[in-house]
Write an enzyme that holds these catalytic residues in place. Sequence first.
Site, PDB file in Angstrom:
ATOM      1  N   SER A  23       5.195  -5.489  -9.331  1.00 31.59           N
ATOM      2  CA  SER A  23       6.572  -5.053  -9.084  1.00 31.59           C
ATOM      3  C   SER A  23       7.460  -6.280  -9.094  1.00 31.59           C
ATOM      4  CB  SER A  23       6.660  -4.339  -7.733  1.00 31.59           C
ATOM      5  OG  SER A  23       5.955  -3.126  -7.784  1.00 31.59           O
TER       6      SER A  23
ATOM      7  N   LYS B   4       9.981   2.247 -10.279  1.00 33.33           N
ATOM      8  CA  LYS B   4       9.325   1.818  -9.033  1.00 33.33           C
ATOM      9  C   LYS B   4      10.356   1.673  -7.916  1.00 33.33           C
ATOM     10  CE  LYS B   4       6.001   0.293  -6.355  1.00 33.33           C
ATOM     11  NZ  LYS B   4       5.281  -0.980  -6.347  1.00 33.33           N
TER      12      LYS B   4
ATOM     13  N   LYS C 165      12.400  -5.557   1.688  1.00 40.72           N
ATOM     14  CA  LYS C 165      12.598  -6.320   0.445  1.00 40.72           C
ATOM     15  C   LYS C 165      12.924  -5.372  -0.716  1.00 40.72           C
ATOM     16  CE  LYS C 165       8.862  -7.683  -1.859  1.00 40.72           C
ATOM     17  NZ  LYS C 165       8.989  -6.981  -3.166  1.00 40.72           N
TER      18      LYS C 165
END
Lengths: 295, 295
Positions: B96, B170, B238
């Site tokens: 990611s 994602k 995050k």
Amino acid sequence: MRVAVLGTGLMGAPMARNLARAGHTVTAWNRSFDKAESLSDAGVIPVRSIQAAVTAAEVVVVMLSSGPVCDEVLFGAPDPAVEALEPGSTVILMSSIPVETARSQAEKLAKSGVRYLDAPVSGGEKGAIEATLTIMVGGEANDLERVEPVLRLLGRVTHVGPVGCGQLAKLANQLIVGVTIGAVAEALALVAAGGGDAAAVRSALLGGFADSTILRQHGERMLKGDFKPGAKSTVQLKDLRTVLDLASTLALHLPLADTASAQFERLCQSGGGDLDHAAVYTLVLPDTADTAARP
Amino acid sequence: MRVAVLGTGLMGAPMARNLARAGHTVTAWNRSFDKAESLSDAGVIPVRSIQAAVTAAEVVVVMLSSGPVCDEVLFGAPDPAVEALEPGSTVILMSSIPVETARSQAEKLAKSGVRYLDAPVSGGEKGAIEATLTIMVGGEANDLERVEPVLRLLGRVTHVGPVGCGQLAKLANQLIVGVTIGAVAEALALVAAGGGDAAAVRSALLGGFADSTILRQHGERMLKGDFKPGAKSTVQLKDLRTVLDLASTLALHLPLADTASAQFERLCQSGGGDLDHAAVYTLVLPDTADTAARP
């Protein structure tokens, strides 16, 4: 058993049919008599007065539009149910009403020896017809036990606490639904704005951590731009406001419910109140993205 | 096919095993060589240099911890993969990483005639072991077609747009997950504060409009007070910040993502960063409610 159904609208009518079909003796009252009368083909007995409907009933199912309407039918002149309810009978209040209204109704009925459960539902008209409603019941466990065979004819029954807690569970449901719709809307808008294929992303996420009934059903509505209700945005907004009012009396801070409420307020103020709550997607979708989803 | 796997940590190791088991010739490189070496029982060939791993590979799977680490392994001295990659081979970047990093990597590799797909996953270590990962692929359809049989050995593959869109998908996943966790937390806290049975309400809502993977899995964690990660709150924070940064470059306003990000920031600042993201429940749970859920 003898069961009275007060309120035979979109939800109450199929519920009365399901109870009669199972062999119960069902009397039905509705403000517009013709709606009760149309159930006679299913063996339901239509009656013109509230008191006639509840006389001799062991169970009284109330499925009306709001807390004040329920209060009026139970306690209001000239035909208050309370004066004809049998001591030992059970009122099952299945409308969505404020928690405090439910508690106050239970107290008033207790003075006449009448039991009370608040048992709001989710699943909509389809769930009522197919007897697959989710039924969230607040009240005494003993009281529920006596009438549970009746409730099971309408859907899946869960006891969630003392009187008022059925309403609390329904509010929890509406909170999750409203916020999750907003989350799915933001996620699909992000993908569309970033140049991705939002429909493919929705498909990719099914089965994973982001999966939900909302992603499946409302996510599809967003991508098709199909905002015929379903559940209206005005109702979603009303429910979120009820959540926030209750939270404030409990000294709870619910920032996501708060944010979602503000979004549905924007949607309603900009003319989207009668659209399905999935239309909150149109608020976050950028002007530059594919505009197929706009109503 | 000859497949190189760069990065054999929690995710990369079981992925390399699954590729070797299917009969592919798999070379594996990892910064700590012993992690690559431990895969030799599965027929994986451990190698000590990045360039040795990718030489003659038709497919290069990259599963490292972050965008900068991926950049370093692909392009950094003294052992940059790019100098040994075969023209016509395909890099599948499965970490990611930021959308912009993916686009820039694709451009750089194209100069060497190397194809590029960004294909981040969800499903965690369990999904990697069981080959049930959700794989969201950005890139050219032709490029995906050539390597899809390899990717299908690792999970369910969906093509979601051009390069960068795998990462976008994602982020959509992480947005929905973070906000839905917050919604479930607020709903269960409302029930607990109002005197209801939050566990019973969670059960009642399964199967209805409020149902989600999060209600099932994280809802249960909240009620048990089980906040062993799973996925850490620092990572959720995050990811939400990455969502908001990207949204801001796209001129998108995402109020629920914003609110959820602020909640996870509070959680991390109050010492909950290493707890599972379900621990956001402890922020909204009132002091007067059942405290079983507190960590």
